[in-house]
Scaffold this motif. Structure first.
Motif, short mmCIF file in Angstrom:
data_model
loop_
_atom_site.label_atom_id
_atom_site.label_comp_id
_atom_site.label_asym_id
_atom_site.label_seq_id
_atom_site.Cartn_x
_atom_site.Cartn_y
_atom_site.Cartn_z
N GLN A 171 38.26 35.89 33.61
CA GLN A 171 37.10 34.97 33.96
C GLN A 171 37.73 33.44 34.34
O GLN A 171 38.42 33.09 33.48
CB GLN A 171 36.38 34.92 32.80
N LYS A 172 37.11 32.88 35.07
CA LYS A 172 37.44 31.75 35.46
C LYS A 172 36.10 30.62 34.99
O LYS A 172 35.06 30.72 35.28
CB LYS A 172 37.50 31.30 36.85
N VAL A 173 36.86 29.64 34.33
CA VAL A 173 35.95 28.70 33.65
C VAL A 173 36.41 27.13 33.74
O VAL A 173 37.47 26.96 33.80
CB VAL A 173 36.00 28.98 31.94
N LYS A 174 35.32 26.38 33.88
CA LYS A 174 35.65 25.07 34.17
C LYS A 174 35.51 24.44 32.74
O LYS A 174 34.75 24.46 31.81
CB LYS A 174 34.63 24.15 35.03
N VAL A 175 36.89 23.91 32.06
CA VAL A 175 37.06 23.37 30.82
C VAL A 175 37.36 21.95 30.83
O VAL A 175 37.47 21.26 29.64
CB VAL A 175 38.02 24.19 29.95
N SER A 176 37.28 21.33 32.03
CA SER A 176 37.43 19.93 31.91
C SER A 176 36.57 19.16 32.92
O SER A 176 35.82 19.82 33.54
CB SER A 176 39.31 19.50 32.30
N SER A 178 37.58 17.83 35.84
CA SER A 178 37.85 18.12 37.11
C SER A 178 37.20 19.37 37.58
O SER A 178 36.55 19.99 36.90
CB SER A 178 39.34 18.34 37.21
N ASP A 179 37.39 19.67 38.68
CA ASP A 179 36.76 20.90 39.31
C ASP A 179 37.87 22.07 39.04
O ASP A 179 37.37 23.07 39.89
CB ASP A 179 36.38 20.74 40.86
N VAL A 180 38.81 21.87 38.48
CA VAL A 180 40.00 23.14 38.71
C VAL A 180 39.45 24.07 37.50
O VAL A 180 38.85 23.71 36.45
CB VAL A 180 41.05 22.49 38.27
N LEU A 181 39.44 25.24 37.93
CA LEU A 181 38.94 26.49 36.98
C LEU A 181 40.04 26.90 36.25
O LEU A 181 41.26 26.99 37.03
CB LEU A 181 38.39 27.39 37.84
N THR A 182 40.04 27.37 35.08
CA THR A 182 41.09 27.73 34.13
C THR A 182 40.62 29.37 34.00
O THR A 182 39.40 29.65 33.68
CB THR A 182 41.15 27.16 32.80
N THR A 183 41.82 30.21 34.12
CA THR A 183 41.49 31.86 34.01
C THR A 183 41.97 32.09 32.66
O THR A 183 42.90 31.98 32.21
CB THR A 183 42.30 32.33 35.13
#
Length: 290
Positions: A171-176, A178-183
């Protein structure tokens, strides 16, 4: 008891023997590698195991490692079946050319596992030396590759147990901001986990990779994400502490590193689950996330 008797420990009482199985990568070259060892007890117990760790096969043979591993599996299956029937390997023939049986060495130890460790120590220098060697950490990519394979295997096992959880992997989620997604390895509304693997021959690199996975879970826990799960966890894959292919030094380092991981995770109320197989990890996820 005399003073001499007190100096020396009692001799082990478990009697048995061991026998190496060699593989010649280039048939006829005379170059041989110990790929398996057989251990026997006088009571009839026996084990035949792969003596060279899979990660070392990857170092030696690269993209051809899966083929070598499949060949070793065939040798193990053939030799085990033969020994079950005849109680000896004396007349055993390997399923293909380039495999040779070494002579039997008598041994004493506490149990069959101890004899297996003797067999590996005295016949398989590649395994024991590789495990105990100090390494430069140019190895960061190796643990990531092993972890990716571990994650894929967990997904395959969980599909067989509970296919309704398939969509919760990667699952890819935005945790900050920025627009970077964390898997994340696995995530639903109840539970999130990342997967890491402690590789005995790549311990420092493995630890760095796992630290990064813990940091990602910590970031999710502290984020403003609206659907934060109830339980946070990192699943750590390790060999068994009783694995005969691991030296005592390697087992101690493995335990110490795992303890360090637990301390780091628990400071942030992140659970740690140790799994010796992908199946055990899949069963655990099904239990806590379904």
């Amino acid at each position: 008891m005399s003073s001499i008797d007190m100096i020396f420990p009692d001799m082990p009482l478990y009697e048995g023997g061991w026998q190496p199985i060699y593989f010649e990568p280039v048939v006829g070259s005379g170059e041989r590698v110990t790929i398996a060892v057989a251990a026997y007890g006088v009571t009839g117990e026996f084990q035949i195991i792969q003596s060279i760790r899979s990660e070392l096969l990857e170092c030696l043979y690269g993209i051809n490692a899966p083929k070598i591993h499949s060949m070793i599996e065939l040798v193990l299956l053939s030799s085990r079946n033969y020994f079950k029937q005849y109680k000896t390997l004396d007349s055993w023939k390997a399923p293909f050319d380039g495999v040779f049986l070494g002579h039997v060495s008598k041994a004493l130890d506490e149990d069959l596992s101890g004899i297996l460790k003797q067999a590996i120590r005295f016949s398989s220098s590649l395994s024991s030396l590789a495990l105990d060697a100090e390494r430069d950490e140019e190895e960061e990519l190796q643990p990531k590759r092993y972890s990716a394979k571990f994650s894929k295997n967990i997904q395959m096992e969980l599909h067989s147990i509970n296919s309704s959880l398939n969509d919760s992997f990667n699952q890819k989620v935005k945790v900050s901001g920025s627009d970077v997604l964390t898997t994340f390895g696995f995530m639903n509304d109840r539970y999130v986990s990342n997967f890491g693997l402690l590789v005995p021959t790549r311990m420092s690199g493995s630890l760095n990779s796992i630290k990064a996975k813990i940091f990602d879970i910590e970031a999710l826990k502290k984020s403003s994400y609206l659907m934060v799960p109830e339980r946070f966890e990192v699943i750590i894959g390790t060999p068994s502490f009783s694995d005969p292919t691991l030296s005592d030094k390697a087992v101690t380092r493995l335990k110490d590193t795992l303890e360090m991981v637990e301390e780091i995770a628990l400071k942030e109320d992140i659970c740690v689950f140790r799994a010796e197989t992908a199946f055990a990890a899949a069963e655990h996820i099904n239990k806590v996330a379904a």
